[in-house]
Design a protein around this motif. Structure first.
Motif, mmCIF file in Angstrom:
data_model
loop_
_atom_site.group_PDB
_atom_site.id
_atom_site.type_symbol
_atom_site.label_atom_id
_atom_site.label_comp_id
_atom_site.label_asym_id
_atom_site.label_seq_id
_atom_site.Cartn_x
_atom_site.Cartn_y
_atom_site.Cartn_z
ATOM 1 N N ILE A 1 -18.031 -4.948 56.787
ATOM 2 C CA ILE A 1 -17.811 -5.768 55.591
ATOM 3 C C ILE A 1 -18.933 -6.788 55.424
ATOM 4 O O ILE A 1 -19.485 -6.959 54.317
ATOM 5 N N PHE A 2 -19.295 -7.458 56.507
ATOM 6 C CA PHE A 2 -20.352 -8.482 56.422
ATOM 7 C C PHE A 2 -21.716 -7.867 56.106
ATOM 8 O O PHE A 2 -22.550 -8.496 55.455
ATOM 9 N N SER A 3 -21.947 -6.634 56.532
ATOM 10 C CA SER A 3 -23.238 -5.984 56.281
ATOM 11 C C SER A 3 -23.321 -5.372 54.887
ATOM 12 O O SER A 3 -24.403 -4.978 54.444
ATOM 13 N N GLY A 4 -22.194 -5.257 54.212
ATOM 14 C CA GLY A 4 -22.177 -4.642 52.894
ATOM 15 C C GLY A 4 -21.994 -3.141 52.920
ATOM 16 O O GLY A 4 -22.009 -2.488 51.868
ATOM 17 N N ALA A 5 -21.829 -2.571 54.117
ATOM 18 C CA ALA A 5 -21.606 -1.126 54.218
ATOM 19 C C ALA A 5 -20.195 -0.750 53.781
ATOM 20 O O ALA A 5 -19.919 0.413 53.499
ATOM 21 N N LEU A 6 -19.318 -1.721 53.735
ATOM 22 C CA LEU A 6 -17.938 -1.518 53.302
ATOM 23 C C LEU A 6 -17.505 -2.757 52.538
ATOM 24 O O LEU A 6 -17.808 -3.883 52.942
ATOM 25 N N THR A 7 -16.826 -2.567 51.419
ATOM 26 C CA THR A 7 -16.382 -3.700 50.613
ATOM 27 C C THR A 7 -14.869 -3.844 50.670
ATOM 28 O O THR A 7 -14.144 -2.868 50.901
ATOM 29 N N VAL A 8 -14.417 -5.053 50.441
ATOM 30 C CA VAL A 8 -12.982 -5.314 50.420
ATOM 31 C C VAL A 8 -12.316 -4.544 49.280
ATOM 32 O O VAL A 8 -11.198 -4.033 49.421
ATOM 33 N N ASN A 9 -13.012 -4.440 48.149
ATOM 34 C CA ASN A 9 -12.458 -3.697 47.016
ATOM 35 C C ASN A 9 -12.241 -2.232 47.365
ATOM 36 O O ASN A 9 -11.252 -1.621 46.957
ATOM 37 N N GLU A 10 -13.190 -1.654 48.135
ATOM 38 C CA GLU A 10 -13.034 -0.255 48.537
ATOM 39 C C GLU A 10 -11.835 -0.085 49.460
ATOM 40 O O GLU A 10 -11.095 0.897 49.369
ATOM 41 N N ILE A 11 -11.637 -1.051 50.346
ATOM 42 C CA ILE A 11 -10.471 -0.996 51.240
ATOM 43 C C ILE A 11 -9.187 -1.073 50.429
ATOM 44 O O ILE A 11 -8.231 -0.325 50.682
ATOM 45 N N LYS A 12 -9.156 -1.942 49.434
ATOM 46 C CA LYS A 12 -7.960 -2.077 48.609
ATOM 47 C C LYS A 12 -7.700 -0.800 47.800
ATOM 48 O O LYS A 12 -6.560 -0.368 47.671
ATOM 49 N N ARG A 13 -8.765 -0.210 47.291
ATOM 50 C CA ARG A 13 -8.602 1.010 46.486
ATOM 51 C C ARG A 13 -8.165 2.198 47.329
ATOM 52 O O ARG A 13 -7.361 3.019 46.897
ATOM 53 N N ARG A 14 -8.698 2.281 48.550
ATOM 54 C CA ARG A 14 -8.511 3.505 49.343
ATOM 55 C C ARG A 14 -7.628 3.284 50.571
ATOM 56 O O ARG A 14 -7.596 4.132 51.463
ATOM 57 N N PHE A 15 -6.920 2.176 50.606
ATOM 58 C CA PHE A 15 -6.066 1.920 51.759
ATOM 59 C C PHE A 15 -5.104 3.094 51.966
ATOM 60 O O PHE A 15 -4.421 3.517 51.026
ATOM 61 N N PRO A 16 -5.042 3.645 53.181
ATOM 62 C CA PRO A 16 -4.245 4.865 53.425
ATOM 63 C C PRO A 16 -2.743 4.589 53.484
ATOM 64 O O PRO A 16 -2.107 4.717 54.535
ATOM 65 N N LEU A 17 -2.180 4.230 52.344
ATOM 66 C CA LEU A 17 -0.765 3.875 52.278
ATOM 67 C C LEU A 17 0.121 5.061 52.656
ATOM 68 O O LEU A 17 1.156 4.890 53.298
ATOM 69 N N GLU A 18 -0.308 6.283 52.260
ATOM 70 C CA GLU A 18 0.499 7.467 52.562
ATOM 71 C C GLU A 18 0.632 7.674 54.069
ATOM 72 O O GLU A 18 1.730 7.933 54.584
ATOM 73 N N ILE A 19 -0.491 7.570 54.772
ATOM 74 C CA ILE A 19 -0.466 7.728 56.234
ATOM 75 C C ILE A 19 0.396 6.649 56.868
ATOM 76 O O ILE A 19 1.175 6.910 57.797
#
Length: 575
Positions: free
Chosen positions: A416-434
């Protein structure tokens, strides 16, 4: 037994039947199971909350989140580019072994999705001989480590819930390597028995294209033969949709009318030929997007557009792209393109706009197989940092007392700090089904314990097998789980059979670890059905295989896998 215990049995059976009938909705079935257990007072709210933050479950969720960045690195692309060179045999070994070991560390669905196009387009070997083995290699690779497949992590979560220490990273490796060796031997020897597929058929067969006859078209009131639509290069006029009525087959004498929807099948690369006909407008052309550079994508299982038509999904606005063609599971589709209900595993050919590559929702919904790549692919130091950071996190967890969970927390924070992953992406793709599936499984296990059903199962099995071999119960658990995996999904099979396996071991007074291992390996052993594992669905679509191809080719692999695992588990983890 008490009424409460009979009700618990009813909930368990209802969960299994629900998973069998609604195979694509396991998270909803397990959610209902949690509510039923709570309503019947089998578990408390505290039990559910404790299960929701189970260390094994949190580890699984963090690994899925890490994979969002990992699948955007260059490592899979480099693997894909390096496979096919030299001899056929060496290329085959590089493909299968590379796939297996890549799948041991990252999402095997991402690995297979990346390699499918390279396999289809290679000039060295026929793709029909490779696509199905590719899926099997990915499945086998997932059994090598704790993080290789979700089933291993689900079983680990359930084990931690029972107060056990849990598995270490390489506990699965010795058994998995032996299974990989013997199964790959069978796969390589029998690959030539798979159907031979023409290269063109793999990339074009059964795609559905749609064109509409405009009101002022010169084609109106002329026959198919007169308009020259009968013998197009690599395209076949399969159907006409006229005022809600389907005309199929289409005869050469059929006259066209204004508003007719012409449904073609064939080579998507020839789609621009249809622009040469006066007043014939393609589905994608209506959005002013049709151009020479087409992009092929595969719909993910958790895509937001599944279960919707292209119109209801708002496809154009959502992705800045229009669908040129659709293909599904090697079978021909029918009717208007805009009315087709999209499903996981569908292949789409898109005409894309300028903003397509910058849309942040692409990785959530698609595997991009060819054409445009999303601009958020990692490069430079972020690319190498993501790869080596993951390997460092694994190494620290293996070589030091620091847990894998702690290492993954630090790694995700670094992403997250490096910009390789964003908080928005985590929110969009959070594995709720799993999360819901594993939470349901943990809650079900807690309910079995709380109602006293676990002790009844344990004592009953102890009496049933009095004086008989523990090995028989061990084999029975493996076979039951293996069959359930082919009938439902691997995650659901592991979740349902774990409580039974664990309590049988307790009832027999033996170490439960061999029984738990049997559940983990059996749940990953989907080689006979195209629907038991997601990578099987992907190659089923890509290779136009038949169900009989899976049975004929997969049955010997399944037998070898089962025998190897059933021999190896008691050797590595004695009763």
């Amino acid at each position: 037994m008490t009424i409460q215990q009979w009700l618990m049995i009813a909930v368990f059976i209802a969960t299994f039947v629900g998973l069998l009938k609604y195979q694509r909705l396991p998270e909803r079935i397990f959610s209902l199971t949690v509510l039923a257990c709570l309503a019947l007072s089998f578990v408390s709210v505290d039990d559910i909350l404790t299960n929701a933050v189970n260390p094994g479950l949190v580890t699984l969720l963090l690994l899925v989140i890490c994979s969002f960045s990992f699948e955007r690195t260059s490592i899979l692309r480099r693997l894909s580019n390096s496979v096919f060179n030299g001899s056929k045999f060496r290329s085959m070994l590089r493909l299968f072994i590379g796939t297996a070991f890549a799948s041991a560390l990252m999402s095997n669905t991402a690995v297979v999705a990346t390699l499918i196009n390279s396999v289809k387009n290679n000039k060295l070997m026929n793709a029909g001989k490779l696509l199905l083995p590719l899926s099997y290699a990915a499945i086998l690779g997932g059994t090598l480590t704790l993080v290789g497949t979700s089933t291993n992590l689900i079983v680990n979560s359930l084990l931690l819930e029972h107060g056990a220490e849990g598995f270490s990273f390489f506990d699965f490796s010795a058994i998995g390597l032996m299974a990989l060796f013997f199964c790959l031997l069978i796969i390589v020897l029998r690959a030539r028995t798979l159907p031979h597929m023409e290269q063109r058929a793999l990339s074009t067969q059964d795609y559905l294209l749609e064109a509409e006859v405009a009101d002022d078209s010169k084609l109106i009131n002329k026959s198919i033969e007169e308009n020259g639509l009968r013998n197009l290069d690599s395209l076949f006029l399969a159907e006409i949709v006229r005022k809600g009525r389907l005309i199929s087959p289409v005869t050469p004498e059929e006259n066209l009318q204004a508003g007719d929807k012409l449904i073609f099948s064939g080579d998507i690369s020839k789609v621009l030929i249809l622009q040469q006909f006066d007043g014939l407008t393609l589905f994608a052309e209506q959005d002013d997007l049709l151009r020479d550079n087409l992009t092929e994508v595969l719909i993910k299982s958790d895509s937001a557009i599944t279960g919707k038509t292209l119109k209801k999904a708002g496809f154009r606005a959502r992705f800045d792209a229009a669908v040129v063609a659709v293909r599904r599971e090697g079978c021909a589709l029918s009717g208007k393109l805009g009315d087709i209900v999209l499903k996981p595993g569908d292949f789409l050919v898109l005409a894309v706009g300028q903003d397509f590559a910058s849309r942040t929702n692409l990785s959530k919904n698609f595997f991009i197989l060819s054409g445009h790549q999303a601009v958020n692919m990692l490069s430079g130091w972020r690319d190498y940092g993501t790869i080596w950071g993951f390997l460092l996190a694994i190494a620290v967890s293996v070589l030091t007392p620091v847990s894998l969970l702690s290492c993954l927390f630090v790694y995700v924070a670094a992403l997250i700090f490096s910009g390789a992953l964003t908080v928005n992406e985590i929110k969009r793709r959070f594995p709720l089904e799993i999360w819901m599936i594993v939470l349901g499984a943990l809650t079900l296990a807690s309910a079995v314990e709380n109602t006293g059903l676990a002790s009844i199962i344990a004592s009953s099995i102890e009496q049933l097998l009095d004086g008989r071999s523990v090995y028989l119960a061990f084999i029975a658990i493996f076979i039951i789980t293996l069959l359930m995996t082919e009938l439902i999904t691997n995650s659901a099979a592991a979740a349902l059979t774990f409580p039974i396996a664990y309590n049988i071991a307790i009832g027999l007074g033996v170490d439960p670890i061999p029984f738990v291992m049997a559940v983990a390996f059996a749940a990953s052993g989907s080689f006979i059905s195209p629907y038991g594992y997601q990578t099987n669905v992907m190659v089923y679509n890509a290779g136009n295989y038949q169900l009989t191809d899976f049975v004929k080719f997969g049955l010997p692999v399944s037998v070898v896998y089962s025998v190897t695992v059933l021999i190896m588990i008691p050797l590595v983890f004695p009763f």
